[in-house]
Design a protein around this motif. Structure first.
Motif, PDB file in Angstrom:
ATOM      1  N   VAL A 140       2.846  13.697  30.341  1.00 19.09           N
ATOM      2  CA  VAL A 140       2.572  12.409  29.712  1.00 19.09           C
ATOM      3  C   VAL A 140       3.567  12.188  28.586  1.00 19.09           C
ATOM      4  N   THR A 141       4.278  11.068  28.623  1.00 16.51           N
ATOM      5  CA  THR A 141       5.164  10.666  27.532  1.00 16.51           C
ATOM      6  C   THR A 141       4.689   9.318  26.997  1.00 16.51           C
ATOM      7  N   ALA A 142       4.884   9.113  25.694  1.00 15.92           N
ATOM      8  CA  ALA A 142       4.367   7.885  25.085  1.00 15.92           C
ATOM      9  C   ALA A 142       5.307   7.396  24.003  1.00 15.92           C
ATOM     10  N   ARG A 143       5.350   6.090  23.870  1.00 19.31           N
ATOM     11  CA  ARG A 143       6.081   5.437  22.779  1.00 19.31           C
ATOM     12  C   ARG A 143       5.273   4.226  22.354  1.00 19.31           C
ATOM     13  N   ALA A 144       4.811   4.245  21.096  1.00 20.84           N
ATOM     14  CA  ALA A 144       3.928   3.178  20.623  1.00 20.84           C
ATOM     15  C   ALA A 144       4.485   2.580  19.342  1.00 20.84           C
ATOM     16  N   GLU A 145       4.815   1.303  19.391  1.00 19.95           N
ATOM     17  CA  GLU A 145       5.247   0.582  18.207  1.00 19.95           C
ATOM     18  C   GLU A 145       4.020   0.022  17.478  1.00 19.95           C
ATOM     19  N   PRO A 146       4.112  -0.183  16.180  1.00 19.39           N
ATOM     20  CA  PRO A 146       2.971  -0.719  15.427  1.00 19.39           C
ATOM     21  C   PRO A 146       2.545  -2.090  15.946  1.00 19.39           C
ATOM     22  N   VAL A 203       3.285  10.414  33.640  1.00 18.00           N
ATOM     23  CA  VAL A 203       2.631   9.213  33.130  1.00 18.00           C
ATOM     24  C   VAL A 203       3.433   8.739  31.920  1.00 18.00           C
ATOM     25  N   GLU A 204       3.815   7.474  31.918  1.00 20.55           N
ATOM     26  CA  GLU A 204       4.543   6.889  30.797  1.00 20.55           C
ATOM     27  C   GLU A 204       3.670   5.815  30.145  1.00 20.55           C
ATOM     28  N   VAL A 205       3.445   5.964  28.842  1.00 22.60           N
ATOM     29  CA  VAL A 205       2.652   5.005  28.074  1.00 22.60           C
ATOM     30  C   VAL A 205       3.572   4.344  27.056  1.00 22.60           C
ATOM     31  N   THR A 206       3.619   3.009  27.084  1.00 23.06           N
ATOM     32  CA  THR A 206       4.497   2.265  26.175  1.00 23.06           C
ATOM     33  C   THR A 206       3.721   1.115  25.548  1.00 23.06           C
ATOM     34  N   LEU A 207       3.837   0.989  24.234  1.00 26.05           N
ATOM     35  CA  LEU A 207       3.273  -0.148  23.507  1.00 26.05           C
ATOM     36  C   LEU A 207       4.400  -0.793  22.729  1.00 26.05           C
ATOM     37  N   SER A 208       4.776  -2.013  23.121  1.00 25.16           N
ATOM     38  CA  SER A 208       5.888  -2.699  22.479  1.00 25.16           C
ATOM     39  C   SER A 208       5.588  -4.183  22.413  1.00 25.16           C
ATOM     40  N   ARG A 209       5.632  -4.743  21.198  1.00 25.97           N
ATOM     41  CA  ARG A 209       5.418  -6.181  20.980  1.00 25.97           C
ATOM     42  C   ARG A 209       4.106  -6.663  21.590  1.00 25.97           C
ATOM     43  N   GLY A 210       3.079  -5.857  21.463  1.00 27.80           N
ATOM     44  CA  GLY A 210       1.770  -6.244  21.957  1.00 27.80           C
ATOM     45  C   GLY A 210       1.590  -6.092  23.449  1.00 27.80           C
ATOM     46  N   LEU A 220       1.031  -3.366  26.320  1.00 24.55           N
ATOM     47  CA  LEU A 220       0.694  -1.971  26.618  1.00 24.55           C
ATOM     48  C   LEU A 220       0.958  -1.728  28.097  1.00 24.55           C
ATOM     49  N   THR A 221       1.852  -0.782  28.393  1.00 25.57           N
ATOM     50  CA  THR A 221       2.237  -0.466  29.768  1.00 25.57           C
ATOM     51  C   THR A 221       1.933   0.994  30.053  1.00 25.57           C
ATOM     52  N   VAL A 222       1.219   1.238  31.149  1.00 29.00           N
ATOM     53  CA  VAL A 222       0.928   2.601  31.605  1.00 29.00           C
ATOM     54  C   VAL A 222       1.452   2.712  33.037  1.00 29.00           C
ATOM     55  N   ARG A 223       2.463   3.586  33.218  1.00 28.33           N
ATOM     56  CA  ARG A 223       3.111   3.740  34.513  1.00 28.33           C
ATOM     57  C   ARG A 223       2.946   5.195  34.968  1.00 28.33           C
ATOM     58  N   ASN A 224       2.513   5.390  36.199  1.00 30.60           N
ATOM     59  CA  ASN A 224       2.284   6.749  36.691  1.00 30.60           C
ATOM     60  C   ASN A 224       2.847   6.905  38.098  1.00 30.60           C
ATOM     61  N   THR A 225       3.130   8.146  38.439  1.00 35.80           N
ATOM     62  CA  THR A 225       3.439   8.488  39.818  1.00 35.80           C
ATOM     63  C   THR A 225       2.127   8.718  40.555  1.00 35.80           C
ATOM     64  N   GLY A 226       2.202   8.838  41.866  1.00 41.23           N
ATOM     65  CA  GLY A 226       0.971   9.046  42.621  1.00 41.23           C
ATOM     66  C   GLY A 226       1.060   8.438  44.003  1.00 41.23           C
ATOM     67  N   PRO A 227      -0.067   8.265  44.661  1.00 41.93           N
ATOM     68  CA  PRO A 227      -0.068   7.718  46.020  1.00 41.93           C
ATOM     69  C   PRO A 227       0.370   6.263  46.045  1.00 41.93           C
ATOM     70  N   HIS A 228       0.807   5.830  47.204  1.00 39.80           N
ATOM     71  CA  HIS A 228       1.262   4.445  47.381  1.00 39.80           C
ATOM     72  C   HIS A 228       0.087   3.483  47.255  1.00 39.80           C
ATOM     73  N   VAL A 229       0.319   2.371  46.560  1.00 41.34           N
ATOM     74  CA  VAL A 229      -0.698   1.330  46.384  1.00 41.34           C
ATOM     75  C   VAL A 229      -0.223   0.075  47.111  1.00 41.34           C
ATOM     76  N   PRO A 230      -0.907  -0.359  48.179  1.00 34.50           N
ATOM     77  CA  PRO A 230      -0.478  -1.564  48.888  1.00 34.50           C
ATOM     78  C   PRO A 230      -0.565  -2.806  47.995  1.00 34.50           C
ATOM     79  N   GLN A 231       0.405  -3.682  48.145  1.00 35.60           N
ATOM     80  CA  GLN A 231       0.441  -4.906  47.344  1.00 35.60           C
ATOM     81  C   GLN A 231      -0.799  -5.759  47.561  1.00 35.60           C
ATOM     82  N   GLU A 232      -1.289  -5.815  48.810  1.00 39.53           N
ATOM     83  CA  GLU A 232      -2.440  -6.670  49.113  1.00 39.53           C
ATOM     84  C   GLU A 232      -3.752  -6.107  48.578  1.00 39.53           C
TER      85      GLU A 232
END
Length: 361
Positions: A235-241, A272-279, A281-293
């Protein structure tokens, strides 16, 4: 889009123009006929001072009078049409003022401001009847919401107490060497407790916020990161105030569910990447495929894309969506090309974010 005010103004002016044209044509035609009749009744030869007799000039004089009449009345109708547009615009605005007041009140309303009323004053007419009906509906809605909140508070106590007693009875009454029965009962007890907690949080979020206070979202992210187990996931994270006006407990639960979902639906050695920037909040992870539909199913209660045992009840992201709505935020999901998911929560600007601490790495 044409507003009602514009349509009313055009209707007023159109009716004025139509009646004016009908009046103009009628008066001028009657005037022409009357002048011709009067001229026809005159004696055959009218003597007047001047080189020419008056009789031969009468038809020209009638035509000149009628022409002048048409010019003047057309000009007057044109000026009055412009005046009617301005007057119609002002009158329509005055008539629609109560409608704007009803609309403004409806736009301000939320589950935390149901005490507000339109309270329209003035004479009894259709608009006041509409406002009074709207106020009566708000009264019923407020009573219903208060009843739901009382039910949630009572259910929270009544449901948790017997489960706590049951867990204590299992832990005390069954020895630790009781085998599979003891561990199975405790596992199911914890699962029911988690389900009840999730349902209560979901109900609380969907009922709106009673009180708001400034919450340092970046500090909430760091706190959740410190408390959440990674289970073999980096897990990596970057959080701006950033500061959000809302409920600190619900916002903590939102971040917890996002991170828990990213870790749980991952694979060993994933990220897992956690980012908070300019309001945002983004959480991006690897894992199984998620169908668009299937992305829409992620935020529906009790919907799970993967049915692996022990993966929860399918309430995590529906709780995230409900908490986000209660805070005026927007939630979006995007599948990653190589598998996994990117969840984005966009919060509205609120307060001074500079007072909320530093950056977390």
């Amino acid at each position: 889009m044409t507003t009602i005010r514009v349509r009313l103004t055009l209707i007023y002016s159109g009716l004025f123009l139509l009646t004016s044209v009908v009046l103009l044509v009628t008066v001028n035609l009657l005037l022409r006929q009357a002048l011709k009749t009067r001229v026809a009744r005159l004696p055959g030869q009218v003597v007047a001072p001047g080189p020419r007799p008056l009789r031969p000039r009468l038809p020209e004089l009638v035509n000149d009078v009628i022409s002048y009449q048409w010019e003047m009345t057309t000009f007057t109708v044109g000026i009055l049409t412009l005046v009617s547009l301005a007057v119609g615009w002002l009158v329509a605005g005055r008539i629609l003022r109560p409608v704007h007041r009803i609309t403004a009140t409806a736009q301000r309303l939320s589950l935390s401001t149901l005490h507000e009323r339109i309270a329209l004053t003035g004479r009894e007419d259709e608009l006041k009847e509409l406002a009074d009906t709207f106020d009566a509906m708000l009264d019923r809605l407020e009573r219903s919401v208060e009843a739901q909140r009382r039910f949630i508070a009572n259910a929270s106590h009544e449901l948790r107490t017997p489960l706590a007693v049951q867990r204590a009875a299992i832990e005390i009454g069954l020895p630790e060497d009781g085998g599979e029965i003891r561990s199975t009962l405790l596992r199911h007890n914890r699962r029911v407790e988690n389900l009840i907690d999730a349902l209560l949080v979901l109900a609380q979020a969907e009922n709106g916020l009673d009180n708001r206070s400034p919450v340092a979202l970046d500090q909430a992210v760091r706190l959740v990161l410190a408390e959440t187990g990674a289970d073999g996931v980096t897990v990596t994270a970057r959080a701006e105030p950033f500061v959000v006006d809302g409920d600190p407990v619900l916002l903590n639960r939102l971040v917890t569910n996002l991170l828990d979902n990213a870790v749980r639906y991952n694979h060993p050695g994933g990220t897992v990447e956690v980012t908070l920037s300019r309001g945002v909040l983004t959480v991006r992870n690897t894992g199984p495929h998620v169908p668009q539909e299937r992305l829409g199913d992620l935020f529906e209660p009790f919907r799970r894309l993967h049915t692996t045992p022990g993966q929860g009840a399918g309430l995590g992201l529906s709780i995230v969506a409900a908490i986000a709505r209660a805070h005026g935020a927007d939630v979006r999901a995007h599948p990653n090309p190589g598998g996994g998911l990117e969840l984005v929560v966009v919060f509205p600007e609120s307060g001074d974010a500079s007072a909320a601490g530093g950056t977390a790495e």
